[in-house]
Write an enzyme that holds these catalytic residues in place. Structure first.
Site, short mmCIF file in Angstrom:
data_model
loop_
_atom_site.label_atom_id
_atom_site.label_comp_id
_atom_site.label_asym_id
_atom_site.label_seq_id
_atom_site.Cartn_x
_atom_site.Cartn_y
_atom_site.Cartn_z
N CYS A 2 -32.70 67.21 -9.70
CA CYS A 2 -32.04 66.19 -8.92
C CYS A 2 -31.60 66.86 -7.63
O CYS A 2 -31.66 68.07 -7.49
CB CYS A 2 -30.79 65.69 -9.65
SG CYS A 2 -31.16 65.09 -11.31
N ARG A 29 -36.56 65.48 -4.56
CA ARG A 29 -36.17 66.19 -5.79
C ARG A 29 -36.01 65.25 -6.97
O ARG A 29 -35.81 65.69 -8.11
CB ARG A 29 -34.85 66.94 -5.56
CG ARG A 29 -34.93 67.96 -4.44
CD ARG A 29 -33.60 68.67 -4.32
NE ARG A 29 -33.28 69.39 -5.52
CZ ARG A 29 -33.67 70.62 -5.79
NH1 ARG A 29 -34.40 71.27 -4.93
NH2 ARG A 29 -33.34 71.19 -6.92
N TRP A 76 -33.40 62.57 -10.98
CA TRP A 76 -34.63 62.62 -11.76
C TRP A 76 -34.17 62.73 -13.21
O TRP A 76 -33.61 63.76 -13.61
CB TRP A 76 -35.45 63.83 -11.35
CG TRP A 76 -36.81 63.87 -11.97
CD1 TRP A 76 -37.92 63.24 -11.54
CD2 TRP A 76 -37.20 64.59 -13.14
NE1 TRP A 76 -38.98 63.51 -12.36
CE2 TRP A 76 -38.56 64.34 -13.35
CE3 TRP A 76 -36.52 65.41 -14.04
CZ2 TRP A 76 -39.27 64.88 -14.42
CZ3 TRP A 76 -37.22 65.96 -15.10
CH2 TRP A 76 -38.59 65.70 -15.28
N ASN A 102 -27.02 68.70 -10.92
CA ASN A 102 -28.45 68.94 -11.12
C ASN A 102 -28.58 70.00 -12.20
O ASN A 102 -28.04 71.09 -12.06
CB ASN A 102 -29.10 69.43 -9.82
CG ASN A 102 -30.51 69.95 -10.05
OD1 ASN A 102 -31.21 69.47 -10.94
ND2 ASN A 102 -30.93 70.92 -9.26
N GLY A 103 -29.29 69.68 -13.28
CA GLY A 103 -29.46 70.65 -14.36
C GLY A 103 -29.23 69.99 -15.70
O GLY A 103 -29.33 68.77 -15.83
N GLU A 475 -57.02 73.40 -7.92
CA GLU A 475 -56.02 72.84 -7.01
C GLU A 475 -56.46 71.46 -6.50
O GLU A 475 -55.65 70.54 -6.38
CB GLU A 475 -55.79 73.82 -5.84
CG GLU A 475 -54.86 73.34 -4.76
CD GLU A 475 -53.44 73.03 -5.22
OE1 GLU A 475 -53.11 73.26 -6.40
OE2 GLU A 475 -52.68 72.52 -4.39
N LYS A 479 -54.39 67.96 -7.11
CA LYS A 479 -53.96 67.07 -6.02
C LYS A 479 -54.33 65.62 -6.34
O LYS A 479 -53.51 64.73 -6.20
CB LYS A 479 -54.58 67.46 -4.67
CG LYS A 479 -54.13 68.76 -4.04
CD LYS A 479 -52.70 68.79 -3.59
CE LYS A 479 -51.79 69.20 -4.69
NZ LYS A 479 -51.18 70.48 -4.66
N GLU A 482 -52.25 64.24 -9.35
CA GLU A 482 -50.80 64.06 -9.22
C GLU A 482 -50.41 62.98 -8.22
O GLU A 482 -49.36 62.36 -8.37
CB GLU A 482 -50.08 65.37 -8.90
CG GLU A 482 -50.34 65.92 -7.53
CD GLU A 482 -49.57 67.20 -7.25
OE1 GLU A 482 -48.45 67.37 -7.74
OE2 GLU A 482 -50.10 68.04 -6.50
N HIS A 498 -70.43 72.52 -22.02
CA HIS A 498 -69.93 72.74 -23.38
C HIS A 498 -69.00 71.60 -23.81
O HIS A 498 -68.07 71.82 -24.58
CB HIS A 498 -69.22 74.10 -23.46
CG HIS A 498 -70.16 75.24 -23.20
ND1 HIS A 498 -70.94 75.80 -24.18
CD2 HIS A 498 -70.48 75.89 -22.05
CE1 HIS A 498 -71.69 76.76 -23.65
NE2 HIS A 498 -71.43 76.83 -22.35
N LYS A 596 -40.18 67.82 -6.90
CA LYS A 596 -40.70 68.94 -6.13
C LYS A 596 -40.49 70.26 -6.85
O LYS A 596 -41.37 71.11 -6.88
CB LYS A 596 -40.01 68.96 -4.76
CG LYS A 596 -40.48 70.09 -3.84
CD LYS A 596 -41.88 69.85 -3.35
CE LYS A 596 -42.38 70.93 -2.42
NZ LYS A 596 -43.85 70.89 -2.32
O1 M6R Z 1 -41.93 75.95 -6.27
P1 M6R Z 1 -43.09 76.45 -7.10
O2 M6R Z 1 -44.21 76.93 -6.29
O3 M6R Z 1 -42.67 77.43 -8.14
O4 M6R Z 1 -43.58 75.16 -7.89
C1 M6R Z 1 -44.53 75.29 -8.90
C2 M6R Z 1 -45.17 73.97 -9.22
O5 M6R Z 1 -44.23 73.07 -9.74
C3 M6R Z 1 -45.81 73.34 -7.99
O6 M6R Z 1 -46.73 74.22 -7.42
C4 M6R Z 1 -46.53 72.03 -8.33
O7 M6R Z 1 -47.59 72.26 -9.20
C5 M6R Z 1 -47.01 71.40 -7.04
N1 M6R Z 1 -45.93 70.72 -6.39
C6 M6R Z 1 -48.13 70.48 -7.23
O8 M6R Z 1 -48.60 70.00 -6.01
#
Ligand code: M6R
Length: 601
Positions: A2, A29, A76, A102-103, A475, A479, A482, A498, A596
């Site tokens: 959050c 967040r 969140w 947050n937590g 990657e 993208k 997500e 396979h 994030k």
């Molecule tokens: O802040 P970080 O790089 O540790 O975050 C790790 C992942 O949560 C982050 O890379 C996530 O997979 C991306 N936001 C996806 O686009």
């Protein structure tokens, strides 16, 4: 997961509007509900609801609230579904104390039972609400609000960044931090606390990142911090943040993600300009002296780590990639002669922090690769190398991935140099990278937009590659998945036979990544296999290569060495995911169910 914010001003102002703006910054967040609490003319005004910040603020007239001290929260959900009752701030029975958090307070159930037995009435399903009642209970026993806050902090366990206002001490915002990020912004005649640096930049460039176990308060006149009951000196801890507030804004783009894709050439130039050969050489030395090397990270950062791990094989060095959340399986293996590279743009991802701590507990060393100065990972690691991507607000990582790859390439070069290997070709690729990425955007943005029409009508997609192209494929698939919510998987192309190929039928999108020239020949066989099944053949290929004739759609990228290519060949895939999401009416900056920074395990 959050975002929290608190502010203490010296005179009455349109505080509701200030809090709303802070929440707009923090919304990446978490965005299922939002709320504010303001100390206003001797009473506590709390407004909160389910929905995005702008809607909640409009419905509940945030901007009309005046006051001097306030806290704000964007949520969140962890404990309790998104609802008005579960939205923060949470208050005590008397409505005099408001808490944002947050937590996760791990022992909240036991505290809740204890407080309920004393007559406290709870109105939400959250773990956070116990904190307001705990403080109230200690104030009933005769403690001042500050002492009640300190005592309440000593009773909670878990991860928390807290900001609290209390009518009993109306000029202060109390705060505490353990495991969740919290930064104090030091102003002139006012002070703020926030979950991240971009949010404090609206107010001041002077940042004081708090450490685990610290708590205290801000007032208009100053900042006070304690740890275990002892005052902590803040002298020398306030840092000037090099980012401008504008850097954190959208700058005319419809979404942060698109802005951040376009910022990549600049982010790469800054990262490359900021490389310190001495520090890279020292880090390389640590790696070469290690018995074993681990590469830790989550999501996109893990894929950037894979680029490094695969790159090391060219020196006949074997590193072990570990998905950070899986560290426990390997805990017994970590040894004092080992070195781990922990990659995290935020430096606050709990999985990566915990993995790094586990490595350190066994006596091994940790080298952090992060984008955030003085983040938890940076502070706790033995050695830190920073990317200089600037703030990344879009939930989907873009410029932080490419800058991580650039920094890890620089480290790879340093390792090669220490081994006496000729690294001049890789060095010149790295220098060219910002321009190549600029070109990759120019060459491919139009085709990404056009192809998005076809991809948007698909339910699935495969991303196939081999060797150093694999992290790019992973990657690219992440993208699309997500932000466009299209099921996308990346496989080593050979592995596709396979099992995964069973799904392929007419028009099934298959994206081939040709960033590693050593894989070209075999990859072409896989293209033929997919063509035989009438798949929609898409490729990211070296510019000018005859490959363009073998695929239906191609994205061309100027060719360099395979490690650096990982940072440029990913660009069309970022654009494809972005335009597909937009075509489908998704908000790429705020994908559902994601935040994030993942700060809970
Ligand atoms: O802040 P970080 O790089 O540790 O975050 C790790 C992942 O949560 C982050 O890379 C996530 O997979 C991306 N936001 C996806 O686009």
């Amino acid at each position: 997961m959050c975002g929290i914010f608190g502010i203490a001003l010296s005179s009455d102002a349109a505080l509701g509007a200030i809090l709303r703006r802070a929440l707009e910054r923090l919304e990446y967040r978490g965005y299922d509900s939002a709320g504010i609490a303001v100390v206003s003319s001797g009473s506590l005004v709390v407004r909160k609801d389910v929905g995005k910040v702008a809607d909640v603020a409009r419905r509940h007239g945030f901007d009309s609230v005046r006051g001097r001290t306030g806290v704000a929260h964007t949520r969140w959900a962890t404990h309790g579904k998104p609802s008005q009752a579960n939205a923060h701030p949470h208050t005590d029975c008397a409505g005099r104390i408001a808490v944002v958090h947050n937590g996760i307070i791990e022992n909240y159930e036991e505290l809740k039972a204890e407080l309920a037995a004393k007559g406290h009435v709870f109105t939400s399903e959250t773990d956070t609400e116990v904190f307001a009642h705990l403080m109230e209970e200690y104030e009933r026993e005769g403690l001042s609000p500050w002492d009640a806050f300190r005592k309440a902090v000593s009773r909670i366990r878990g991860a928390y960044a807290l900001a609290v206002v209390d009518l009993g001490e109306p000029d202060k915002v109390f705060f505490a931090r353990n495991l969740s990020p919290l930064i104090v912004g030091v102003g002139d005649g006012y002070n703020v606390v926030a979950s991240d640096i971009p949010t404090i930049l609206d107010h001041t460039k002077n940042a004081l990142p708090l450490r685990d176990g610290e708590y205290g308060y801000i007032s208009p006149a100053g900042v006070y911090i304690e740890r275990d009951g002892v005052a902590v000196s803040i002298s020398g801890r306030v840092q000037q943040v090099p980012w401008s507030a504008e850097q954190a804004l959208r700058g005319g783009y419809p979404h942060f993600m698109l802005k951040e894709i376009h910022e990549q050439p600049e982010a790469l130039s800054s990262t490359i300009a900021g490389l310190e050969p001495r520090r890279l050489a020292e880090a390389a030395e640590m790696l070469l002296n290690a018995r074993r090397i681990y590469v830790l990270g989550a999501g996109t950062s893990y894929y950037a780590g894979l680029v490094f791990q695969l790159g090391l094989t060219s020196y006949k060095l074997l590193a072990y990639p570990i998905i950070a959340s899986e560290y426990a399986t390997y805990e017994g293996v970590f040894d004092s002669d080992d070195v781990a590279i922990a990659v995290s743009q935020s430096g606050e991802t709990i999985d990566t922090i915990k993995a790094a701590r586990a490595v350190k507990e066994r006596g091994a060393k940790v080298i952090a690769i992060t984008n955030v100065v003085a983040s938890t990972l940076a502070r706790e690691s033995d050695y830190v190398l920073y990317t200089r991507a600037g703030p990344e607000i879009g939930v989907a990582a873009t410029k932080t991935f490419t800058t991580q790859v650039a920094l890890l390439t620089a480290l790879h070069i340093a390792v090669g140099r220490a081994l006496g290997i000729d690294v001049s070709a890789e060095e010149s690729s790295l220098k060219r990278l910002p321009d190549v990425v600029r070109r990759a955007i120019e060459l491919n943005e139009g085709s990404a937009k056009a192809l998005a029409e076809d991809v948007a009508s698909s339910k699935n997609a495969y991303y196939l590659s081999r060797g150093l192209g694999m992290p790019v494929a992973l990657e690219g698939a992440l993208k699309l998945k997500e932000i466009a919510y299209i099921h996308a998987e990346a496989y080593p192309a050979g592995e596709s036979k396979h099992g995964p190929i069973a799904l392929v039928e007419e028009k099934f999108p298959v994206v081939f990544v040709f960033s590693d020239p050593s894989a070209k020949e075999k990859l072409l066989n896989n293209v033929a296999e997919m063509r035989a099944r009438d798949a929609l053949l898409i490729g990211v290929v070296p510019k000018g290569d005859d490959l363009t004739k073998k695929l239906k759609y191609v994205f061309e990228v100027p060719n360099m060495d395979p490690m650096t290519n990982a940072a440029s060949f990913v660009v069309p895939l970022q654009l494809l995911a972005y335009y597909t999401a937009v075509r489908l009416g998704r908000d790429p900056d705020k994908p559902r169910n994601l935040a994030k920074t993942v700060t809970v395990e």
